[in-house]
Design a protein around this motif. Sequence first.
Motif, PDB file in Angstrom:
ATOM      1  N   PRO A 140      19.049  24.301 -19.535  1.00 19.28           N
ATOM      2  CA  PRO A 140      19.385  25.714 -19.533  1.00 19.28           C
ATOM      3  C   PRO A 140      18.134  26.094 -20.570  1.00 19.28           C
ATOM      4  N   THR A 141      18.011  27.451 -21.181  1.00 19.75           N
ATOM      5  CA  THR A 141      17.079  28.241 -22.307  1.00 19.75           C
ATOM      6  C   THR A 141      17.467  27.108 -23.314  1.00 19.75           C
ATOM      7  N   CYS A 142      15.498  27.063 -23.109  1.00 15.35           N
ATOM      8  CA  CYS A 142      15.519  26.396 -24.898  1.00 15.35           C
ATOM      9  C   CYS A 142      14.403  27.017 -25.568  1.00 15.35           C
ATOM     10  N   TRP A 143      13.797  27.575 -27.479  1.00 12.70           N
ATOM     11  CA  TRP A 143      13.272  28.163 -27.425  1.00 12.70           C
ATOM     12  C   TRP A 143      12.329  27.184 -27.659  1.00 12.70           C
ATOM     13  N   ALA A 144      10.620  27.417 -26.544  1.00 14.29           N
ATOM     14  CA  ALA A 144       9.987  26.020 -26.998  1.00 14.29           C
ATOM     15  C   ALA A 144       9.438  25.788 -28.269  1.00 14.29           C
ATOM     16  N   PHE A 145       9.745  26.816 -29.171  1.00 16.92           N
ATOM     17  CA  PHE A 145       8.991  27.223 -30.760  1.00 16.92           C
ATOM     18  C   PHE A 145       9.969  26.740 -31.085  1.00 16.92           C
ATOM     19  N   GLY A 146      10.535  26.023 -30.931  1.00 10.01           N
ATOM     20  CA  GLY A 146      11.496  26.397 -32.302  1.00 10.01           C
ATOM     21  C   GLY A 146      11.760  24.708 -33.091  1.00 10.01           C
ATOM     22  N   ASP A 147      12.981  24.777 -33.943  1.00 11.58           N
ATOM     23  CA  ASP A 147      12.847  23.502 -34.473  1.00 11.58           C
ATOM     24  C   ASP A 147      13.621  21.897 -33.922  1.00 11.58           C
ATOM     25  N   VAL A 148      13.900  21.600 -35.484  1.00 12.16           N
ATOM     26  CA  VAL A 148      14.471  19.844 -34.836  1.00 12.16           C
ATOM     27  C   VAL A 148      15.753  20.200 -34.310  1.00 12.16           C
ATOM     28  N   SER A 149      17.210  21.427 -34.980  1.00 11.60           N
ATOM     29  CA  SER A 149      17.826  21.392 -33.639  1.00 11.60           C
ATOM     30  C   SER A 149      17.833  21.794 -32.404  1.00 11.60           C
TER      31      SER A 149
ATOM     32  N   PHE B 160       8.695  20.377 -26.496  1.00 11.68           N
ATOM     33  CA  PHE B 160       9.250  19.735 -25.823  1.00 11.68           C
ATOM     34  C   PHE B 160       8.595  18.097 -25.689  1.00 11.68           C
ATOM     35  N   GLY B 161       7.442  17.921 -25.572  1.00  6.62           N
ATOM     36  CA  GLY B 161       6.810  17.231 -25.434  1.00  6.62           C
ATOM     37  C   GLY B 161       6.706  15.666 -26.962  1.00  6.62           C
ATOM     38  N   ASN B 162       7.131  16.188 -27.254  1.00  4.65           N
ATOM     39  CA  ASN B 162       7.342  15.173 -29.330  1.00  4.65           C
ATOM     40  C   ASN B 162       8.984  14.689 -28.594  1.00  4.65           C
ATOM     41  N   VAL B 163       9.814  15.558 -28.175  1.00  3.48           N
ATOM     42  CA  VAL B 163      11.174  15.412 -27.751  1.00  3.48           C
ATOM     43  C   VAL B 163      10.972  13.790 -25.738  1.00  3.48           C
TER      44      VAL B 163
ATOM     45  N   LEU C  79       7.407  18.395 -33.964  1.00  2.00           N
ATOM     46  CA  LEU C  79       8.855  18.639 -34.506  1.00  2.00           C
ATOM     47  C   LEU C  79       8.995  17.865 -35.849  1.00  2.00           C
ATOM     48  N   ASN C  80       7.988  17.059 -36.283  1.00  2.00           N
ATOM     49  CA  ASN C  80       7.816  16.254 -37.254  1.00  2.00           C
ATOM     50  C   ASN C  80       7.824  17.332 -38.720  1.00  2.00           C
ATOM     51  N   ARG C  81       6.660  18.550 -37.952  1.00  2.00           N
ATOM     52  CA  ARG C  81       6.568  19.094 -39.033  1.00  2.00           C
ATOM     53  C   ARG C  81       7.213  19.698 -38.857  1.00  2.00           C
ATOM     54  N   SER C  82       8.887  20.681 -37.868  1.00  2.00           N
ATOM     55  CA  SER C  82       9.902  21.343 -38.416  1.00  2.00           C
ATOM     56  C   SER C  82      10.761  20.246 -39.091  1.00  2.00           C
ATOM     57  N   ILE C  83      10.811  19.159 -38.895  1.00  2.00           N
ATOM     58  CA  ILE C  83      11.722  18.668 -39.609  1.00  2.00           C
ATOM     59  C   ILE C  83      11.261  19.385 -41.523  1.00  2.00           C
ATOM     60  N   GLN C  84       9.932  18.953 -41.792  1.00  6.40           N
ATOM     61  CA  GLN C  84       9.368  19.264 -43.311  1.00  6.40           C
ATOM     62  C   GLN C  84       9.694  20.372 -43.424  1.00  6.40           C
TER      63      GLN C  84
ATOM     64  N   THR D 207       5.321  25.648 -38.384  1.00  6.96           N
ATOM     65  CA  THR D 207       5.892  24.208 -37.570  1.00  6.96           C
ATOM     66  C   THR D 207       4.217  24.107 -36.635  1.00  6.96           C
ATOM     67  N   TYR D 208       3.898  24.649 -36.404  1.00  5.50           N
ATOM     68  CA  TYR D 208       2.218  24.185 -35.376  1.00  5.50           C
ATOM     69  C   TYR D 208       1.573  24.286 -36.164  1.00  5.50           C
ATOM     70  N   THR D 209       0.594  22.821 -35.974  1.00  7.37           N
ATOM     71  CA  THR D 209      -0.489  22.889 -37.009  1.00  7.37           C
ATOM     72  C   THR D 209      -1.020  22.486 -35.828  1.00  7.37           C
ATOM     73  N   PRO D 210      -3.122  21.601 -36.738  1.00  5.77           N
ATOM     74  CA  PRO D 210      -3.940  20.628 -35.684  1.00  5.77           C
ATOM     75  C   PRO D 210      -3.744  19.855 -35.875  1.00  5.77           C
TER      76      PRO D 210
END
Length: 296
Positions: free
Chosen positions: A265-274, A192-195, A126-131, A118-121
């Motif tokens: 509330p807790t949110c995993w910083a390295f999560g996905d689109v959901s 989070f920044g993408n959000v 966020l866009n990558r998590s959708i893909q 999900t994390y790339t250069p």
Amino acid sequence: MMKGVSRRECLAALLLAPQMTPAWAQVSSPRVAILDWGLTTSVLSLGIVPAGIAEIELYRRWANDFPIPAVVQDVGLRTEPNLEVLATLKPDVILTTPFSEGVRPMIERIAPTRSYATYTPEGQPLNRSIQVLREVAAVLKAEKQAEDVITRAEETFASLRRALDGRPVAPLLLAGFMDSRHTRIYGQESLFGNVLDRLGLQNAWKSPTNFWGFSLVGTHELAPFTDAQLFAIEPVPADAPLTRSGSGLWQSLPFVRAGRVATLPTCWAFGDVSTAVRFARSLTKAILGPEGSHAS
């Protein structure tokens, strides 16, 4: 809009509604084991019950985007899974990320293994998590479910952005406290920044970040952000300054003195689109305050 339902009531429903719980076992798919929490959320969002997940109890503490059914087996650490347990589960496919690349040769002996980053250069998780969701759904024969998840996510981002439109919001510092002196501040290239970009909000942190989109900083490095509002993402350590009173550097910070500090509330910083959708809802509700509970 439904007749008799105000815009205020619609927004309240959007903000207060829990993350949609998938309809378990409605998808006929390959048997899957997962070694990453972001991928775990992606699979659960498709309505698929995995055979095994890594570090289930820690997932519940740090991520918990969707409930994990009791039938799911814990397969050990994300970086060092229990190979015996994995083999016993007889998965058709194992999902992982480059974070677990060191054990890939061993787990590939158990089942075909797919790795997704999900994390790339490019810095657009966020866009990558959708893909990635689409790619995972293709493997698990759940393409339609993936498109439904993505459509709902985009509709939610758009609705929340409209709710915030025209409202004055200070530049935001998104903080994950590590201890009494150090915190992660999430930059534009984090999930989070993408959000923030999707919601039309300004990220106060403009300094370079690491590959994962955050900077590890000392409390004193937040002093220049005189006009910012800080949101601390739970869990917040007991010794973090956010939970203390009295004198000290933390209490001297301008945004602290002005009362522009709150928790999310807790949110995993390295999560996905959901994960991103859940974070967007929590952030919007916190910004709107009491208005977000009644209104829209």
